[in-house]
Design a protein around this motif. Structure first.
Motif, PDB file in Angstrom:
ATOM      1  N   ARG A 190       0.855  -1.191   0.000  1.00  0.00           N
ATOM      2  CA  ARG A 190       0.000   0.000   0.000  1.00  0.00           C
ATOM      3  C   ARG A 190       0.887   1.236   0.000  1.00  0.00           C
ATOM      4  NH1 ARG A 190      -4.685   0.030   4.184  1.00  0.00           N
ATOM      5  NH2 ARG A 190      -5.477  -1.356   2.556  1.00  0.00           N
ATOM      6  N   THR A 205     -14.150  14.136  -5.549  1.00  0.00           N
ATOM      7  CA  THR A 205     -13.367  13.198  -6.361  1.00  0.00           C
ATOM      8  C   THR A 205     -13.910  13.078  -7.783  1.00  0.00           C
ATOM      9  OG1 THR A 205     -14.707  11.341  -5.531  1.00  0.00           O
ATOM     10  CG2 THR A 205     -12.676  11.857  -4.348  1.00  0.00           C
ATOM     11  N   ARG A 242     -17.301   7.577  -1.835  1.00  0.00           N
ATOM     12  CA  ARG A 242     -16.120   6.764  -2.146  1.00  0.00           C
ATOM     13  C   ARG A 242     -15.462   6.208  -0.889  1.00  0.00           C
ATOM     14  NH1 ARG A 242     -16.730   5.144  -7.234  1.00  0.00           N
ATOM     15  NH2 ARG A 242     -17.377   6.911  -8.528  1.00  0.00           N
ATOM     16  N   THR A 243     -15.333   7.034   0.098  1.00  0.00           N
ATOM     17  CA  THR A 243     -14.783   6.574   1.368  1.00  0.00           C
ATOM     18  C   THR A 243     -15.192   7.551   2.453  1.00  0.00           C
ATOM     19  OG1 THR A 243     -12.786   5.754   2.485  1.00  0.00           O
ATOM     20  CG2 THR A 243     -12.595   7.794   1.255  1.00  0.00           C
ATOM     21  N   GLU A 244     -15.091   7.110   3.687  1.00  0.00           N
ATOM     22  CA  GLU A 244     -15.528   7.924   4.825  1.00  0.00           C
ATOM     23  C   GLU A 244     -14.664   7.596   6.023  1.00  0.00           C
ATOM     24  OE1 GLU A 244     -19.686   8.847   7.305  1.00  0.00           O
ATOM     25  OE2 GLU A 244     -19.586   7.241   5.802  1.00  0.00           O
ATOM     26  N   LEU A 245     -14.353   8.601   6.792  1.00  0.00           N
ATOM     27  CA  LEU A 245     -13.596   8.427   8.035  1.00  0.00           C
ATOM     28  C   LEU A 245     -14.315   9.182   9.134  1.00  0.00           C
ATOM     29  CD1 LEU A 245     -11.093   7.380   9.509  1.00  0.00           C
ATOM     30  CD2 LEU A 245      -9.919   9.484   8.863  1.00  0.00           C
ATOM     31  N   LYS A 259      -4.505   6.825  10.214  1.00  0.00           N
ATOM     32  CA  LYS A 259      -5.765   6.320   9.674  1.00  0.00           C
ATOM     33  C   LYS A 259      -6.214   7.154   8.484  1.00  0.00           C
ATOM     34  CE  LYS A 259      -9.405   3.663   9.729  1.00  0.00           C
ATOM     35  NZ  LYS A 259      -9.301   2.224   9.376  1.00  0.00           N
ATOM     36  N   HIS A 267      -4.214   6.091   5.414  1.00  0.00           N
ATOM     37  CA  HIS A 267      -4.689   4.821   4.866  1.00  0.00           C
ATOM     38  C   HIS A 267      -6.018   5.003   4.134  1.00  0.00           C
ATOM     39  CE1 HIS A 267      -1.964   1.603   6.287  1.00  0.00           C
ATOM     40  NE2 HIS A 267      -1.652   2.475   7.229  1.00  0.00           N
ATOM     41  N   THR A 268      -6.874   5.863   4.671  1.00  0.00           N
ATOM     42  CA  THR A 268      -8.174   6.094   4.040  1.00  0.00           C
ATOM     43  C   THR A 268      -8.032   6.758   2.680  1.00  0.00           C
ATOM     44  OG1 THR A 268      -9.213   6.307   6.227  1.00  0.00           O
ATOM     45  CG2 THR A 268     -10.417   7.213   4.339  1.00  0.00           C
ATOM     46  N   LEU A 269      -7.089   7.688   2.569  1.00  0.00           N
ATOM     47  CA  LEU A 269      -6.924   8.446   1.336  1.00  0.00           C
ATOM     48  C   LEU A 269      -5.995   7.779   0.325  1.00  0.00           C
ATOM     49  CD1 LEU A 269      -6.597  12.051   2.830  1.00  0.00           C
ATOM     50  CD2 LEU A 269      -8.600  11.024   1.752  1.00  0.00           C
ATOM     51  N   ILE A 287      -7.794   6.522  -3.003  1.00  0.00           N
ATOM     52  CA  ILE A 287      -8.768   7.394  -3.652  1.00  0.00           C
ATOM     53  C   ILE A 287      -8.217   7.898  -4.981  1.00  0.00           C
ATOM     54  CG2 ILE A 287     -10.039   9.551  -3.451  1.00  0.00           C
ATOM     55  CD1 ILE A 287     -11.059   7.347  -1.690  1.00  0.00           C
TER      56      ILE A 287
END
Length: 431
Positions: free
Chosen positions: A154, A235, A280-283, A294, A297-299, A302
């Motif tokens: 990653r 995005t 797309r993603t959420e934190l 964190k 890792h979340t971004l 993207i």
């Protein structure tokens, strides 16, 4: 079964021997049988593929632009020596080097094989199958097998402005020391008692404290110093525009990492949504020292989606997730006609509930083109660049008149400018 160059060389030497020394059918048969016997002996004495056990770490993390090593453990559990070659397969974008390894494992031995990876862009790279070719002791032939050993690397965002975080946190602490909020009023943290005066809410009377004195006392509360922040990451296809060596989204991620780390250090509650036409993603719900890692890792995975962002759906998602008044930081693009059609109409609904800050990266090449007028061809580019700058200025002025703050800067300056804007909001107490 696979054959090696050594077997080809032996066969060629045998053919030459038959031609020069034993030019007969008997000679051909004799040498052919000898080669076949050697081949069978080699295959029979060769180590077995099932005696080779491979393992490695499932996830390896590295910053974009840096190099890491993936360690592969090979164990020979059989009674024969395993000799051959191993190929560790990775996608080209993983930048794998030293992926071919020589095997020479005596019975019961273990070897650690290292493949060097330098990912070319953010996100996960999934390893392919491992190919192992085991060769017999005579080196004439062997067998090839494939192993599935799940692994991925990653690539986290580079976060080149991490060096600024420490200095900005230092400024924040100095700011907190100078501007301790002691305003009495409605809040959640108890401050002190004072005498009751006409007009005070009787529900604020503290009867126990009143019983211990001759005066009627009411409780006062200190307003919250730690606030709530929601970062909105656009995005859509506007974020795919090239800025320098990366995209607009890469520049927004860099600024979001610095802002998120600074806000977390201030004790603020920080959430993030990445959205175009869908989430797309959420934190959410992560704070303290674990927040920065964190968030990275979340971004990491993207990427821009080549669709127009549904700004109305994004605002609805933001309002649904923020019941308390918050600072909403919206990373988007302020260039193009889509701003007036999609962004400006939905901002009032968001601004009525929250304080809104629009963040946009500017293309330094546009400003350069607007100033370059040495030749005739440069004038056309300058006119187009001036038009873009004028449209952007009108949009920014419209936003500011609506009470929405705007931060625009180049890719290199945007993270620092956004951090300074946040510190200014903290100092003024308008967060």
């Amino acid at each position: 079964m696979v054959v090696t160059g050594r077997l080809v060389a032996v066969a060629g030497a045998a053919a030459l021997l038959v031609t020069l020394v034993l030019p007969s059918a008997l000679g051909v048969i004799a040498l052919t049988c000898a080669i076949a016997a050697a081949l069978l002996i080699d295959l029979g004495a060769m180590g077995r593929a099932r005696d080779l056990t491979l393992s490695r770490q499932a996830l390896t993390v590295v910053r974009l632009g840096r190099t890491t090593e993936v360690e592969l453990s090979a164990v020979n559990t059989g009674a024969r020596t395993l000799h051959g070659t191993l190929w560790d397969d990775w996608p080209d974008s993983a930048g794998a080097q030293n992926r071919v390894h020589r095997l020479n494992l005596p019975p019961g031995s273990r070897a650690e094989l290292h493949t060097t990876l330098t990912p070319a862009y953010r996100g996960d790279r999934i390893a392919g199958q491992i190919t192992v070719r085991l060769i017999g002791p005579l080196g004439l032939a062997g067998r090839q097998s494939r192993y599935s050993v799940p692994a991925r690397v990653r690539a986290l965002p580079a976060f080149r402005t991490e060096r600024l975080l420490r200095s900005k946190v230092g400024q924040l602490r100095q700011l907190d020391g100078r501007n301790v909020t002691n305003l009495r009023g409605q809040g959640t943290e108890f401050d002190s008692f004072r005498e009751y005066v006409a007009g005070d809410d009787v529900r604020a009377i503290d009867w126990r404290a009143t019983a211990r004195t001759t005066d009627v006392l009411v409780r006062t509360w200190r307003p919250e110093r730690n606030r709530h922040m929601l970062m909105l990451l656009d995005t859509g296809r506007g974020s795919a525009g090239r800025i320098g060596d990366g995209t607009r989204l890469d520049a927004s991620i860099e600024a979001a990492l610095l802002l998120g780390g600074l806000a977390a250090a201030a004790g603020d509650s920080v959430n993030l949504l990445a959205f175009d036409r869908e989430l797309r993603t959420e934190l959410r719900g992560v704070g303290g020292k674990a927040f920065q890692l964190k968030l990275m890792h979340t971004l990491a995975a993207i990427t821009p989606a080549l669709v127009d962002t549904d700004s109305s759906a994004l605002v609805r998602a933001a309002i649904q997730r923020t019941t308390r008044r918050s600072l909403v930081v919206w990373f988007t693009n302020l260039d193009g006609a889509a701003v007036e059609e999609n962004l400006l109409p939905v901002l009032p609904a968001l601004a009525r509930r929250h304080r809104v800050l629009i963040v946009s990266v500017t293309d330094a090449e546009v400003a350069t083109a607007a100033a370059r007028r040495g030749e005739l061809d440069d004038l056309y580019a300058a006119v187009a660049a001036e038009s873009v700058l004028a449209e952007r200025a009108l949009v920014q002025e419209s936003l500011r008149r609506s009470g929405i703050r705007v931060v625009t800067a180049s890719q290199e300056q945007l993270p620092g400018a956004l951090a300074d804007e946040y510190l200014e909001l903290k100092q003024s107490g308008t967060l």
